[in-house]
Design an enzyme around this catalytic site. Sequence first.
Site, PDB file in Angstrom:
ATOM      1  N   HIS A   1     -57.417 -37.399 -31.949  1.00  0.00           N
ATOM      2  CA  HIS A   1     -57.150 -39.083 -31.386  1.00  0.00           C
ATOM      3  C   HIS A   1     -58.053 -39.155 -30.321  1.00  0.00           C
ATOM      4  O   HIS A   1     -57.891 -40.177 -29.246  1.00  0.00           O
ATOM      5  CB  HIS A   1     -55.697 -39.534 -31.117  1.00  0.00           C
ATOM      6  CG  HIS A   1     -54.909 -39.587 -32.321  1.00  0.00           C
ATOM      7  ND1 HIS A   1     -53.432 -39.376 -32.066  1.00  0.00           N
ATOM      8  CD2 HIS A   1     -54.952 -40.169 -33.413  1.00  0.00           C
ATOM      9  CE1 HIS A   1     -52.785 -39.781 -33.273  1.00  0.00           C
ATOM     10  NE2 HIS A   1     -53.906 -40.294 -34.153  1.00  0.00           N
TER      11      HIS A   1
ATOM     12  N   PHE B   1     -42.465 -47.043 -39.989  1.00  0.00           N
ATOM     13  CA  PHE B   1     -41.534 -47.553 -38.692  1.00  0.00           C
ATOM     14  C   PHE B   1     -40.755 -48.809 -39.096  1.00  0.00           C
ATOM     15  O   PHE B   1     -39.886 -48.884 -38.455  1.00  0.00           O
ATOM     16  CB  PHE B   1     -42.305 -47.281 -37.201  1.00  0.00           C
ATOM     17  CG  PHE B   1     -42.281 -45.788 -36.883  1.00  0.00           C
ATOM     18  CD1 PHE B   1     -42.926 -45.120 -37.349  1.00  0.00           C
ATOM     19  CD2 PHE B   1     -41.443 -45.422 -35.892  1.00  0.00           C
ATOM     20  CE1 PHE B   1     -42.895 -43.394 -36.910  1.00  0.00           C
ATOM     21  CE2 PHE B   1     -41.158 -44.051 -35.157  1.00  0.00           C
ATOM     22  CZ  PHE B   1     -42.030 -43.304 -35.832  1.00  0.00           C
ATOM     23  N   ARG B   2     -41.676 -49.708 -39.538  1.00  0.00           N
ATOM     24  CA  ARG B   2     -40.977 -50.916 -40.012  1.00  0.00           C
ATOM     25  C   ARG B   2     -39.616 -50.687 -41.062  1.00  0.00           C
ATOM     26  O   ARG B   2     -38.719 -51.363 -40.715  1.00  0.00           O
ATOM     27  CB  ARG B   2     -41.793 -51.928 -40.760  1.00  0.00           C
ATOM     28  CG  ARG B   2     -42.864 -52.578 -39.564  1.00  0.00           C
ATOM     29  CD  ARG B   2     -44.123 -53.068 -40.461  1.00  0.00           C
ATOM     30  NE  ARG B   2     -44.909 -52.055 -41.109  1.00  0.00           N
ATOM     31  CZ  ARG B   2     -46.343 -52.162 -41.411  1.00  0.00           C
ATOM     32  NH1 ARG B   2     -46.706 -53.449 -41.381  1.00  0.00           N
ATOM     33  NH2 ARG B   2     -46.763 -50.837 -41.973  1.00  0.00           N
TER      34      ARG B   2
ATOM     35  N   ASN C   1     -47.338 -52.766 -31.737  1.00  0.00           N
ATOM     36  CA  ASN C   1     -46.743 -53.671 -32.650  1.00  0.00           C
ATOM     37  C   ASN C   1     -45.252 -53.525 -32.357  1.00  0.00           C
ATOM     38  O   ASN C   1     -44.505 -54.712 -32.670  1.00  0.00           O
ATOM     39  CB  ASN C   1     -46.816 -53.619 -34.095  1.00  0.00           C
ATOM     40  CG  ASN C   1     -48.119 -54.190 -34.468  1.00  0.00           C
ATOM     41  OD1 ASN C   1     -48.510 -54.872 -34.240  1.00  0.00           O
ATOM     42  ND2 ASN C   1     -49.185 -52.841 -34.951  1.00  0.00           N
TER      43      ASN C   1
ATOM     44  N   GLU D   1     -61.118 -47.539 -32.692  1.00  0.00           N
ATOM     45  CA  GLU D   1     -61.802 -46.158 -32.670  1.00  0.00           C
ATOM     46  C   GLU D   1     -63.358 -46.341 -33.337  1.00  0.00           C
ATOM     47  O   GLU D   1     -64.281 -46.005 -33.124  1.00  0.00           O
ATOM     48  CB  GLU D   1     -60.946 -45.125 -33.642  1.00  0.00           C
ATOM     49  CG  GLU D   1     -60.045 -44.585 -32.910  1.00  0.00           C
ATOM     50  CD  GLU D   1     -58.699 -44.099 -33.870  1.00  0.00           C
ATOM     51  OE1 GLU D   1     -57.985 -44.912 -34.396  1.00  0.00           O
ATOM     52  OE2 GLU D   1     -58.987 -42.611 -33.950  1.00  0.00           O
TER      53      GLU D   1
ATOM     54  N   GLY E   1     -49.803 -40.740 -37.116  1.00  0.00           N
ATOM     55  CA  GLY E   1     -49.968 -39.772 -36.336  1.00  0.00           C
ATOM     56  C   GLY E   1     -49.816 -40.217 -34.954  1.00  0.00           C
ATOM     57  O   GLY E   1     -50.580 -41.447 -34.627  1.00  0.00           O
TER      58      GLY E   1
ATOM     59  N   ARG F   1     -45.132 -35.659 -40.092  1.00  0.00           N
ATOM     60  CA  ARG F   1     -45.383 -34.073 -39.283  1.00  0.00           C
ATOM     61  C   ARG F   1     -44.100 -33.931 -38.404  1.00  0.00           C
ATOM     62  O   ARG F   1     -43.571 -34.871 -37.696  1.00  0.00           O
ATOM     63  CB  ARG F   1     -46.636 -34.317 -38.526  1.00  0.00           C
ATOM     64  CG  ARG F   1     -48.012 -34.463 -39.483  1.00  0.00           C
ATOM     65  CD  ARG F   1     -49.349 -34.394 -38.673  1.00  0.00           C
ATOM     66  NE  ARG F   1     -50.384 -34.911 -39.122  1.00  0.00           N
ATOM     67  CZ  ARG F   1     -51.037 -35.943 -38.655  1.00  0.00           C
ATOM     68  NH1 ARG F   1     -50.789 -36.186 -37.317  1.00  0.00           N
ATOM     69  NH2 ARG F   1     -52.097 -36.260 -39.185  1.00  0.00           N
TER      70      ARG F   1
ATOM     71  N   ASN G   1     -65.941 -43.170 -41.969  1.00  0.00           N
ATOM     72  CA  ASN G   1     -64.766 -42.332 -41.962  1.00  0.00           C
ATOM     73  C   ASN G   1     -64.407 -41.922 -43.219  1.00  0.00           C
ATOM     74  O   ASN G   1     -63.691 -42.639 -43.836  1.00  0.00           O
ATOM     75  CB  ASN G   1     -63.791 -43.209 -40.943  1.00  0.00           C
ATOM     76  CG  ASN G   1     -62.523 -42.297 -40.735  1.00  0.00           C
ATOM     77  OD1 ASN G   1     -62.429 -41.085 -41.117  1.00  0.00           O
ATOM     78  ND2 ASN G   1     -61.579 -42.773 -40.204  1.00  0.00           N
TER      79      ASN G   1
ATOM     80  N   ARG H   1     -67.261 -40.014 -38.044  1.00  0.00           N
ATOM     81  CA  ARG H   1     -66.181 -39.522 -37.636  1.00  0.00           C
ATOM     82  C   ARG H   1     -65.793 -38.239 -37.844  1.00  0.00           C
ATOM     83  O   ARG H   1     -65.897 -38.034 -39.357  1.00  0.00           O
ATOM     84  CB  ARG H   1     -64.830 -40.533 -37.853  1.00  0.00           C
ATOM     85  CG  ARG H   1     -63.460 -40.011 -37.274  1.00  0.00           C
ATOM     86  CD  ARG H   1     -62.422 -39.755 -38.234  1.00  0.00           C
ATOM     87  NE  ARG H   1     -61.276 -39.382 -37.754  1.00  0.00           N
ATOM     88  CZ  ARG H   1     -60.148 -39.057 -38.041  1.00  0.00           C
ATOM     89  NH1 ARG H   1     -60.101 -39.466 -39.592  1.00  0.00           N
ATOM     90  NH2 ARG H   1     -58.905 -38.839 -37.642  1.00  0.00           N
TER      91      ARG H   1
HETATM   92  P1  AMP Z   1     -51.250 -46.819 -37.530  1.00  0.00           P
HETATM   93  O1  AMP Z   1     -51.382 -44.917 -38.153  1.00  0.00           O
HETATM   94  O2  AMP Z   1     -52.030 -46.512 -36.310  1.00  0.00           O
HETATM   95  O3  AMP Z   1     -52.239 -47.445 -38.387  1.00  0.00           O
HETATM   96  O4  AMP Z   1     -49.817 -47.026 -37.463  1.00  0.00           O
HETATM   97  C1  AMP Z   1     -49.092 -47.086 -38.652  1.00  0.00           C
HETATM   98  C2  AMP Z   1     -47.488 -47.190 -38.170  1.00  0.00           C
HETATM   99  O5  AMP Z   1     -47.429 -48.375 -37.366  1.00  0.00           O
HETATM  100  C3  AMP Z   1     -46.699 -47.075 -39.288  1.00  0.00           C
HETATM  101  O6  AMP Z   1     -45.578 -46.270 -39.259  1.00  0.00           O
HETATM  102  C4  AMP Z   1     -46.205 -48.600 -39.278  1.00  0.00           C
HETATM  103  O7  AMP Z   1     -44.642 -48.734 -39.529  1.00  0.00           O
HETATM  104  C5  AMP Z   1     -46.209 -49.052 -37.616  1.00  0.00           C
HETATM  105  N1  AMP Z   1     -46.254 -50.477 -37.405  1.00  0.00           N
HETATM  106  C6  AMP Z   1     -46.958 -51.207 -37.722  1.00  0.00           C
HETATM  107  N2  AMP Z   1     -46.683 -52.549 -37.379  1.00  0.00           N
HETATM  108  C7  AMP Z   1     -45.358 -52.361 -36.856  1.00  0.00           C
HETATM  109  C8  AMP Z   1     -44.115 -53.317 -36.452  1.00  0.00           C
HETATM  110  N3  AMP Z   1     -44.582 -54.437 -36.416  1.00  0.00           N
HETATM  111  N4  AMP Z   1     -42.914 -52.697 -35.823  1.00  0.00           N
HETATM  112  C9  AMP Z   1     -42.843 -51.386 -36.099  1.00  0.00           C
HETATM  113  N5  AMP Z   1     -43.721 -50.568 -36.491  1.00  0.00           N
HETATM  114  C10 AMP Z   1     -44.984 -51.073 -37.103  1.00  0.00           C
END
Ligand code: AMP
Length: 399
Positions: free
Chosen positions: A179, A283-284, A334, A383, A211, A240, A7, A90
């Site tokens: 996706h 988001f954390r 999560n 993926e 995303g 975005r 990828n 990919r």
């Molecule tokens: P991804 O692009 O699928 O790898 O997702 C990344 C996003 O997942 C980021 O914004 C992280 O903050 C969120 N994320 C991962 N673990 C957690 C968690 N325990 N609580 C809230 N958001 C999470």
Amino acid sequence: MKILVINCGSSSLKYQLFNMDKEEVMVKGLVERIGIEGSRLIQEKDDDKYIIEESMKDHTEAVSHVFNALVDKENGVISELSEIDAVGHRFVHGGEKITASSIINDEVKDAINEYTKFAPLHNPANLMGLKACEELLPGTPNVAVFDTAFHQTMPSKTFLYGIDYKYYEEDGIRKYGFHGTSHKFITNKTAELLGKDVEDLNIISCHLGNGSSITAIKNGKSYDTSMGLTPLEGLIMGTRSGDMDPAVITYLMENKNISPKDMENLLNKESGVYGVSGVSSDFRDLEDSAKEGNERAQIALDIFQTRAKRYIAGYMAEIGSVDAIVFTGGIGENSINMRKDILDGFQQFGIEIDDEKNNVRGGAHVISTDDSKVKVMVVATNEELMIARDTKELVELDK
Ligand code: AMP
């Protein structure tokens, strides 16, 4: 059969080598800062890390280092490159020409080049990885797996925009969706978990990560999805914007003297929950800040869950009957709070999360109450495995 999955991004490359007899990851790695000072490769096998810090001026050099790492006497997992039976790549945008994963040939390359106009950063980077493999691993089949392909089953009423039809005919302006590899994996896995034939499965697949996209899947096929011509449409994302009145864009361009290139950057990199909160795209961080009383972080989270509600409810009405609402991606897998907040309000339709069952991360779980009218599930996406499976299937058919 051993399948290498690659990828490529503009300056990075992620890889995983699968032993498909057991669908096992033998080794995985990442090359960072390709073409930039400080390039390095990090390969992980079990708990061991193997790091190569060397200049890698382009993707060919990066792929060459990946190959060396794979056959490295101490840290590698194969003794010869000929053990790799095929490479799955990919690709982001295959437009209307590509409706499924494909063994690379001139027609596929033409489609990739044609749709570079809608994925100017991704398609060329993906092609660089392919070119390097063709050069360094001649005779080994390469398969392209596209983010857009799974969504080619959408009917025109869900993929056309409300603008003059000539722009669709002349320029291919329409919703393509992204996706797709993840939504396809989730569809297959959910069918397996529910003991249903894929052709009979109706789900709302919520891939929520940096995303995010939500897809309505009817009879195992994509029927509608929230991302559009590019991944900018739909939910508000890490950086975005997602949906908004298109007049916002023309207003800002005219009144703030913003060029098309700068606007693209603003909408893709400086907007979303990051732009609204001014805190972070993660988001954390947002959940932590909101807990500490940061109002804008809370608003950003509220916008995210409100839009997700709209898509889920709208898509349920579009496809009529739904077997499951499935959460996946970094946030979907999560964030216990986000799943609960998104489905709050669905109780009036008889859909309810069980707080105890919702207390999970990743894996594959039903998190709804026993009498919920629609099952709610958390299913970890994969993926890379989907790419490896498609690659294996095509190479075996081609033999
Ligand atoms: P991804 O692009 O699928 O790898 O997702 C990344 C996003 O997942 C980021 O914004 C992280 O903050 C969120 N994320 C991962 N673990 C957690 C968690 N325990 N609580 C809230 N958001 C999470």
